[in-house]
Design a protein around this motif. Structure first.
Motif, short mmCIF file in Angstrom:
data_model
loop_
_atom_site.label_atom_id
_atom_site.label_comp_id
_atom_site.label_asym_id
_atom_site.label_seq_id
_atom_site.Cartn_x
_atom_site.Cartn_y
_atom_site.Cartn_z
N VAL B 178 0.85 -1.19 0.00
CA VAL B 178 0.00 0.00 0.00
C VAL B 178 0.89 1.24 0.00
CG1 VAL B 178 -1.74 1.31 1.27
CG2 VAL B 178 -1.84 -1.19 1.23
N GLU B 179 0.75 2.08 -1.01
CA GLU B 179 1.52 3.30 -1.07
C GLU B 179 0.98 4.28 -0.02
OE1 GLU B 179 3.01 6.59 -4.32
OE2 GLU B 179 1.38 5.21 -4.85
N ILE B 180 1.86 4.94 0.69
CA ILE B 180 1.42 5.84 1.75
C ILE B 180 1.68 7.31 1.39
CG2 ILE B 180 1.79 6.47 4.18
CD1 ILE B 180 2.43 3.48 4.68
N LYS B 181 2.84 7.57 0.81
CA LYS B 181 3.23 8.93 0.46
C LYS B 181 2.18 9.62 -0.41
CE LYS B 181 6.89 11.43 -1.94
NZ LYS B 181 8.20 11.33 -2.58
N GLY B 182 1.75 10.79 0.03
CA GLY B 182 0.81 11.57 -0.76
C GLY B 182 -0.65 11.12 -0.64
N LYS B 183 -0.88 10.03 0.10
CA LYS B 183 -2.24 9.54 0.25
C LYS B 183 -2.93 10.22 1.44
CE LYS B 183 -1.84 6.61 -3.06
NZ LYS B 183 -2.57 6.81 -4.31
N ARG B 184 -4.24 10.27 1.39
CA ARG B 184 -5.03 10.76 2.52
C ARG B 184 -5.22 9.61 3.50
NH1 ARG B 184 -8.63 15.11 1.88
NH2 ARG B 184 -9.29 14.58 3.98
N ALA B 185 -4.90 9.86 4.76
CA ALA B 185 -5.07 8.83 5.78
C ALA B 185 -5.90 9.39 6.92
CB ALA B 185 -3.71 8.37 6.30
N VAL B 186 -6.79 8.57 7.44
CA VAL B 186 -7.57 8.95 8.61
C VAL B 186 -7.32 7.92 9.70
CG1 VAL B 186 -9.92 9.03 9.55
CG2 VAL B 186 -9.34 10.35 7.51
N VAL B 187 -6.97 8.42 10.88
CA VAL B 187 -6.82 7.55 12.05
C VAL B 187 -8.01 7.84 12.95
CG1 VAL B 187 -5.41 6.98 14.05
CG2 VAL B 187 -4.31 7.55 11.87
N GLU B 220 -17.89 10.41 9.41
CA GLU B 220 -18.01 9.63 8.18
C GLU B 220 -17.55 10.44 6.97
OE1 GLU B 220 -20.36 10.64 10.14
OE2 GLU B 220 -21.95 11.66 9.00
N GLU B 221 -17.76 11.76 7.01
CA GLU B 221 -17.39 12.58 5.86
C GLU B 221 -15.89 12.60 5.63
OE1 GLU B 221 -19.07 16.51 5.88
OE2 GLU B 221 -21.11 15.73 5.80
N ILE B 222 -15.15 12.81 6.71
CA ILE B 222 -13.69 12.89 6.57
C ILE B 222 -13.11 11.49 6.32
CG2 ILE B 222 -13.27 12.89 9.07
CD1 ILE B 222 -10.99 14.89 8.49
N THR B 223 -13.70 10.47 6.93
CA THR B 223 -13.20 9.10 6.73
C THR B 223 -13.38 8.69 5.27
OG1 THR B 223 -13.83 8.62 9.00
CG2 THR B 223 -13.32 6.73 7.60
N ARG B 224 -14.46 9.13 4.68
CA ARG B 224 -14.75 8.76 3.29
C ARG B 224 -13.72 9.36 2.31
NH1 ARG B 224 -19.95 10.86 2.73
NH2 ARG B 224 -20.69 9.43 4.33
N GLN B 225 -12.94 10.32 2.77
CA GLN B 225 -11.91 10.90 1.90
C GLN B 225 -10.60 10.11 1.96
OE1 GLN B 225 -11.61 14.92 3.35
NE2 GLN B 225 -13.70 15.42 2.75
N ILE B 244 -16.55 4.39 3.97
CA ILE B 244 -15.32 3.93 3.31
C ILE B 244 -15.26 4.42 1.86
CG2 ILE B 244 -14.00 1.88 2.66
CD1 ILE B 244 -14.37 1.80 5.58
N LYS B 245 -14.09 4.92 1.50
CA LYS B 245 -13.85 5.28 0.10
C LYS B 245 -13.61 3.99 -0.69
CE LYS B 245 -10.47 7.92 -2.62
NZ LYS B 245 -9.36 8.90 -2.52
N PRO B 246 -14.26 3.82 -1.84
CA PRO B 246 -14.04 2.58 -2.60
C PRO B 246 -12.55 2.37 -2.87
CG PRO B 246 -15.90 3.79 -3.51
CD PRO B 246 -15.29 4.68 -2.47
N GLY B 247 -12.09 1.16 -2.57
CA GLY B 247 -10.69 0.83 -2.82
C GLY B 247 -9.73 1.14 -1.68
#
Lengths: 315, 315
Positions: B178-187, B220-225, B244-247
């Motif tokens: 799973v590429e992490i750099k530049g991705k949106r992550a929610v904890v 849910e809104e921010i997680t979906r991003q 959940i964002k698809p994928g």
């Protein structure tokens, strides 16, 4: 610290004079910093009367960079104005790391010194990390020690000191009555001295925080969701009006020189936020200069007072 | 550590057997943890051959909580399986803080001990902070010391140890490519032992990170991003499919018991993520159990090995 309606009132008057179609209230950092310095002076006078102690701040300057000399001179002047005793060591550029460490050790064990500050940047032949880590955690008024940062990040722990610039940003939000809990906040930039600790502070104040940085794709999209934006990235006018959520509170930490043939110096200072555009959309905004800038030294004085109170158990 | 195509291949086979319409690839934590333990065993054998040293892990257990005893027994077994020597101290519930501190001091100065772990929770009459802070920073294999957390938060610094569970989350992402750099992550969740350090790790890996917590409005809104979600909040099935964002890649740290009359024990364990829904939308997902769970002890072994290598300068 208390919120300041005088500042808010003055700010709303100012906002009309800066730009005729600006709708944002201006956050007047100069005024707030002045009020804080006055509050500190009163507290120090009480402390002197009560226990015969005044806070002491030691500054170590290595080399002869003009900008560093100016900063140190300003710090000294600000200390004197509020009643903090300042101690200064000036070392030549070619000093050894050991000489700096020796002075730090002396200040660490000097009971009249409550805060120690090593002016950055240090000459290239020195290891910043070694030197900053040598400052006693109880006197690290800059708040840069990793132990302080760790305590800032952790729930149920508190740092001895909060780094001055991010502390100043939070103080401006508090004094202008900006609610933080439950709000979306975006911090642009993730430096150890501003962006990262600012994000930890917002998080500790129960905002939902996102950090935007150079690897962030479409930073405007996430910034546009934020009720509070702290921009600390050092890129002139990066944050455009279209990045801003209507009514958001904007704290601009950037101080960037841009060419300006009309200015006598040939340049002027602008923030990371395009003020002309953002001030038409934001609810509150800090100007550059006169926003966050004056707060940094005020917070250094506040940290030094806090340290002296803690060491002498003075409430 | 290297990425593991075997794990991925096994996982994609598994995914078909779990739910017929699930489209997410299952992240098989059990398999990855097994591979990591095997890699560690190989490294320890080399170390023993090379310099005649094996890593040592000391565990201090106070009181007789059944769950803590089980954890400690499992840790001991896992240590033995890879060749780590384990040291154990069992103290009665009514021991004094000083007794615990005395044992920590002994392990701190014992050169055959490279990692020290105080099993939590401690009895109520003890101060967790005092006790955890007494563990030498070089042997804090749990990575909970604020100095470690501070170094984790700071750019240009590295912690001695990364806390085991968030390290396990990152390892799963890495091993599944799973590429992490530049991705949106929610904890989701901001505990000192999982959520907060997980956010710092994602941030260090150049994701754009947001932390969602109990004060977050419309989580849910921010997680979906988010392209990557790490859920560590301890609320059964909080994260629904619609969050959940698809994928997206979903790492579920939660292990929550829910009533289940059909289970022989009367309950079953579920995560913070509603697996049935999320697995139809996510790209990758950890099951509960068998996802993050097995990784925690594997990372503890990894931290202990790392510590022994560092102390003995063995590469």
């Amino acid at each position: 610290m208390a919120s300041v309606s005088a500042a808010a009132a003055a700010a709303s008057t100012d906002s009309a004079t800066v730009s005729s179609d600006a709708c944002a209230k201006i956050i007047d950092g100069k005024l707030v910093a002045k009020q804080i310095r006055e509050e500190i002076a009163v507290e120090i006078a009480k402390m002197k009367d009560g226990i015969g102690v005044v806070p002491g701040l030691a500054v170590i300057l290595v080399g002869s960079r003009k900008d560093s000399q100016t900063y140190v001179r300003n710090k000294k002047k600000s200390c004197e104005a509020v009643g903090i005793k300042s101690y200064e060591v000036n070392l030549p550029e070619d000093s050894s790391e050991d000489e700096v460490l020796k002075h730090i050790a002396t200040f660490n064990s000097d009971p009249s010194v409550h805060g120690i500050l090593v002016q950055l940047p240090l000459p290239h032949h020195m290891n910043d990390e070694n030197i900053l880590n040598a400052v006693s955690i109880e006197k690290d008024v800059d708040g840069f020690h990793p132990l302080n940062i760790g305590r800032l990040a952790m729930q149920g722990r508190d740092p001895f000191f909060v780094p001055c610039t991010p502390k100043g940003c939070m103080e401006l939000l508090h004094r202008y009555g900006v609610e933080i809990k439950g709000k979306r906040a975006v911090v642009i930039g993730r430096s150890n001295i501003v962006g990262m600790p600012a994000a930890l502070l917002l998080q500790k104040a129960n905002a939902t925080v996102s950090i935007v940085h150079s690897n962030t794709k479409k930073p405007e999209e996430i910034t546009r969701q934020a009720d509070i934006v702290i921009a600390a990235v050092g890129v002139a006018n990066l944050v455009r009006g279209s990045w801003i959520k209507p009514g958001a509170a904007i704290i601009d930490v950037g101080i960037n020189p841009v060419d300006d043939p009309e200015s006598p110096r040939g340049y002027r200072l602008v923030g990371d936020v395009c003020y002309e555009e953002a001030s038409k959309i934001a609810g509150l905004i800090t100007p550059v200069p006169g926003g966050v800038g004056p707060m940094t030294i005020a917070m250094l004085l506040s940290n030094t007072l806090e340290s002296a109170k803690r060491i002498h158990k003075f409430k």
